[in-house]
Design a protein around this motif. Structure first.
Motif, PDB file in Angstrom:
ATOM      1  N   ASP A 254       1.041  -1.424   0.076  1.00 57.50           N
ATOM      2  CA  ASP A 254       0.432  -0.212   0.101  1.00 57.50           C
ATOM      3  C   ASP A 254       1.105   1.304   0.018  1.00 57.50           C
ATOM      4  N   ILE A 255       0.781   2.367  -0.214  1.00 57.87           N
ATOM      5  CA  ILE A 255       1.010   3.668  -0.674  1.00 57.87           C
ATOM      6  C   ILE A 255       0.030   4.116   0.987  1.00 57.87           C
ATOM      7  N   ILE A 256       1.384   4.690   1.396  1.00 54.32           N
ATOM      8  CA  ILE A 256       1.029   5.501   3.240  1.00 54.32           C
ATOM      9  C   ILE A 256       1.894   6.915   2.825  1.00 54.32           C
ATOM     10  N   ALA A 257       1.314   7.855   3.058  1.00 56.13           N
ATOM     11  CA  ALA A 257       1.880   8.746   3.419  1.00 56.13           C
ATOM     12  C   ALA A 257       1.040  10.333   4.124  1.00 56.13           C
ATOM     13  N   ARG A 258       2.014  10.629   4.838  1.00 53.53           N
ATOM     14  CA  ARG A 258       2.075  12.330   4.741  1.00 53.53           C
ATOM     15  C   ARG A 258       1.958  13.311   4.014  1.00 53.53           C
ATOM     16  N   TRP A 259      -0.108  13.090   3.569  1.00 46.30           N
ATOM     17  CA  TRP A 259      -0.198  14.266   2.592  1.00 46.30           C
ATOM     18  C   TRP A 259       0.108  15.900   3.276  1.00 46.30           C
ATOM     19  N   GLY A 260      -0.407  16.071   3.481  1.00 43.44           N
ATOM     20  CA  GLY A 260      -0.016  17.642   3.871  1.00 43.44           C
ATOM     21  C   GLY A 260       0.188  18.302   6.051  1.00 43.44           C
ATOM     22  N   GLY A 261       0.209  19.280   6.765  1.00 36.44           N
ATOM     23  CA  GLY A 261       0.158  19.407   8.032  1.00 36.44           C
ATOM     24  C   GLY A 261       0.188  18.326   8.514  1.00 36.44           C
ATOM     25  N   GLU A 262      -1.398  17.964   8.561  1.00 38.65           N
ATOM     26  CA  GLU A 262      -1.654  16.716   9.774  1.00 38.65           C
ATOM     27  C   GLU A 262      -2.836  15.902   9.107  1.00 38.65           C
ATOM     28  N   GLU A 263      -2.952  15.847   7.962  1.00 37.32           N
ATOM     29  CA  GLU A 263      -3.232  14.979   6.353  1.00 37.32           C
ATOM     30  C   GLU A 263      -2.341  14.497   6.058  1.00 37.32           C
TER      31      GLU A 263
END
Ligand SMILES: Nc1nc2c(ncn2[C@@H]2O[C@H](COP(=O)(O)OP(=O)(O)OP(=O)(O)O)[C@@H](O)[C@H]2O)c(=O)[nH]1
Length: 342
Positions: A254-263
């Motif tokens: 799976d692709i797991i990412a921190r997409w933005g500040g708290e996202e």
């Protein structure tokens, strides 16, 4: 996950280039000197050179067809070993074969690298010393001084080549490690170790054929208030904890990412919408029930989420826009909930 070419792939390409360069140039030399030997009345030498010419052409064709050229390198090095030994021991044309044997045996090391090259060279020196000093009737008759000089100069040449190959490989490995760590830094978030936006783009490109997937956007609720009330370090620990909980519930593919500040962005493969909702609920409960400690008190934090699907008919941007819309309707309807696009 593969970001660009690995050092092994680059080294494989270097060997492939070397095989093609040698077979291109070497085949011309072998053909010309093979023809000259036959015209000069040395049919045995001529046939050996033509035999090597044919073998080099075949190896070059095989190197074009296969991905890993290591077996071709080993065969080519063996061929160079035999050709060089032949030129040295039989003397080539009136004892001049020894000059060629230096360059041919040197190529042997370049083709296979320092480790295997070192073994080839050790064997080359031992076997050829036995024959040169052994006064066999079929070897070219070098004087005692010539024999010892040939072996001494060969050893000197090999030590120099091996040293330069070790230095080359050492510098190359250091550069590869640095560039690998730069690549990782460019694609991961330093706080949580998850992928960042750039990393997601690369991961999606690496997947080439995009399989159907479920796309989930999570956003921590009232995070500004958390930072303001308990401090930025506390906020950071919340971000790290959520990433750990997500990772403990998802799979390697799976692709797991921190997409933005708290996202956070989750792209789950090999699954359907319903099991994905169950999975997000588990993550949500684990996070909500996690007792964050602050000055002896236990703090509960929640997140909201939006879910959409990603398949060949919908582009990544469209899917993320849909998940984002659903995330904001979850926020609007009171937070601490997940809304899916149907
Ligand atoms: N501690 C910490 N805070 C961050 C980081 N990145 C972004 N933030 C903070 O996250 C907060 C996000 O606030 P908002 O976008 O207003 O969202 P929110 O307060 O969570 O409100 P809702 O999303 O509507 O529930 C901002 O205060 C940012 O400063 C980080 O790496 N560490």
């Amino acid at each position: 996950m593969n970001f660009g070419r690995t050092p092994e792939e680059i080294e494989n390409e270097r060997k492939r280039l070397l095989i093609h360069a040698f077979s291109g140039l070497g085949s011309i030399f072998l053909f010309v000197f093979g023809s000259l030997s036959i015209l000069d009345g040395r049919p045995f030498l001529g046939s050996v050179l033509f035999g090597c010419f044919g073998a080099v052409i075949v190896l070059s064709i095989v190197a074009r067809k296969i991905n890993n050229v290591q077996p071709v390198s080993l065969f080519l090095a063996l061929l160079l070993f035999l050709l060089s030994s032949f030129l040295l021991l039989r003397g080539g044309a009136s004892g001049t074969g020894v000059y060629w044997s230096y360059s041919v045996s040197m190529l042997m090391v370049l083709v296979v690298g320092p480790k295997t090259g070192g073994i080839y060279m050790g064997l080359y020196i031992i076997i050829n010393s036995i024959f040169i000093f052994g006064n066999f009737s079929f070897t070219y008759q070098y004087s005692g001084l010539e024999s010892s000089r040939i072996i001494a100069t060969s050893i000197t040449l090999y030590v120099l080549i091996l040293a330069s190959e070790w230095i080359r490989i050492g510098s190359y490995s250091a550069i590869s490690r640095t560039s690998e760590s730069h690549r990782n830094m460019a694609s991961t978030d330093s706080l949580t170790g998850l992928l960042n936006r750039h990393g997601v783009k690369e991961a999606l490109e690496a997947k080439k054929i995009l399989q159907p997937a479920v796309l989930i956007l999570l956003d921590i609720d009232n995070f500004k208030k958390i930072n303001d009330s308990y401090g930025h370090d506390f906020g950071d620990s919340v971000l790290v904890k959520l990433s750990e909980i997500i990772m403990s519930h998802t799979k390697g593919g799976d692709i797991i990412a921190r997409w933005g500040g708290e996202e956070y962005l989750l792209i789950l493969f090999d699954t359907e919408l319903d099991p994905s909702k169950v999975l997000v609920s588990k993550i949500k409960n684990d996070f909500k029930n996690y007792p964050f400690e602050w000055e002896g008190a236990s703090i509960s934090v929640t997140f909201s989420g939006g879910i959409s699907t990603l398949n060949s008919n919908s582009s990544f941007t469209q899917s993320i826009t849909l998940a984002d819309k659903k995330l904001y309707s979850a926020k609007d309807s009171g937070r601490d909930r997940i809304v899916a696009y149907l």
